[in-house]
Design an enzyme around this catalytic site. Structure first.
Site, PDB file in Angstrom:
ATOM      1  N   VAL A  99       2.762   2.142   3.009  1.00  0.00           N
ATOM      2  CA  VAL A  99       2.878   3.530   2.304  1.00  0.00           C
ATOM      3  C   VAL A  99       2.646   3.484   0.879  1.00  0.00           C
ATOM      4  CG1 VAL A  99       4.117   5.784   2.357  1.00  0.00           C
ATOM      5  CG2 VAL A  99       4.395   3.943   4.172  1.00  0.00           C
ATOM      6  N   SER A 100       1.508   4.242   0.240  1.00  0.00           N
ATOM      7  CA  SER A 100       1.224   4.686  -0.970  1.00  0.00           C
ATOM      8  C   SER A 100       0.926   3.374  -1.582  1.00  0.00           C
ATOM      9  CB  SER A 100       2.364   5.400  -1.632  1.00  0.00           C
ATOM     10  OG  SER A 100       1.746   5.929  -2.722  1.00  0.00           O
ATOM     11  N   MET A 101       1.956   2.993  -2.550  1.00  0.00           N
ATOM     12  CA  MET A 101       1.831   1.723  -3.259  1.00  0.00           C
ATOM     13  C   MET A 101       1.543   0.432  -2.443  1.00  0.00           C
ATOM     14  SD  MET A 101       4.300  -0.165  -5.516  1.00  0.00           S
ATOM     15  CE  MET A 101       4.289  -2.069  -6.015  1.00  0.00           C
TER      16      MET A 101
END
Length: 253
Positions: A99-101
């Site tokens: 998720v994201s990073m």
């Protein structure tokens, strides 16, 4: 590698959280949290996934029970140490969800595994992250008048009790800043795409990783690519999480 492995004496358990899931599974799903987050993001996943998919949440240093450890601010040493930690757990089929990073970390980790001729994930699932091909040196958190704190408030996902307590927020920002520096200093542009399926999840109201900006993940693989729009913003709510889980199960079953 053959046989079965569970987190034990030969695995650095600081890196991995299983949240009560026990027993053998056919596939491990390694889950990577967002910048400033921690493995607790995936605490409810064991009850949502079938027995044959075992979620293993990755816990990076500098947060939760690893708060006293220095967080990474560069991708290369993070990936080097993560490979050493995860290697004993690659003894059965596995997949990555980030998720994201966490999407970028799992993507970089997949490339590093390929370079070292180690086992590769069955699939790469990425959420709430602009495709690497879109990197232009400009980052949403840079150059803001309200600084990193303003970025945190705008993106959501941080508990109100943290935002309303200056000392708690001050404790979060150094780790978040290190995490974001991992992203902004990476500059990795592989010449050869991956050869495994990539599936993206994009919030329809996400100002940072809108579905239009996540379609370029298709350029990161020569295998099939698909994208699932998820109602909401950068951080998925419970309904969005369940939608993601169902899609992952469908792909891995």
């Amino acid at each position: 590698m053959t046989g079965t492995t569970t987190p034990g004496a030969d695995v650095d358990r600081r890196w991995f959280k299983r949240f009560g899931r026990t027993g053998p599974a056919e596939t491990r799903l390694f889950c990577f949290h967002f910048a400033g987050g921690n493995a607790a993001l995936f605490r409810r996943w064991p009850q949502d996934l079938p027995w044959y998919i075992e979620p293993v949440a990755v816990q990076l240093p500098g947060r939760a029970d690893r708060f006293t450890e220095q967080p990474y601010d560069r991708m290369t040493p993070l990936i080097d140490d993560l490979i050493e930690a995860i290697h004993p757990l690659l003894d059965r089929p596995f997949a990555f969800y980030g998720v994201s990073m966490g999407a970028r970390v799992s993507w970089a980790l997949t490339h590093a595994l390929r370079e070292r001729q180690l086992p590769l994930p069955r699939a790469l699932f990425v959420a709430a992250s602009v495709a690497p091909a879109c990197d232009d040196g400009q980052w949403e958190w840079d150059g803001r008048d309200d600084g990193l704190e303003g970025y945190v408030r705008e993106m959501g996902g941080t508990p109100v009790e943290v935002l309303d307590q200056p000392e708690l927020l001050a404790g979060l920002l150094p780790t978040l800043r290190a995490d974001l520096t991992v992203l902004s200093t990476h500059g990795f542009h592989p010449s050869t795409p991956l050869d495994l399926p990539v599936h993206a999840f994009a919030g329809t109201e996400d100002p940072e990783a809108h579905p239009d900006r996540m379609t370029d993940w298709s350029r990161e693989t020569r295998a099939p690519f698909s994208l699932t729009p998820v109602p909401g913003g950068h951080f998925f709510d419970d309904a969005g999480r369940q939608q993601v889980v169902r899609a992952i199960v469908d792909h891995l079953t």
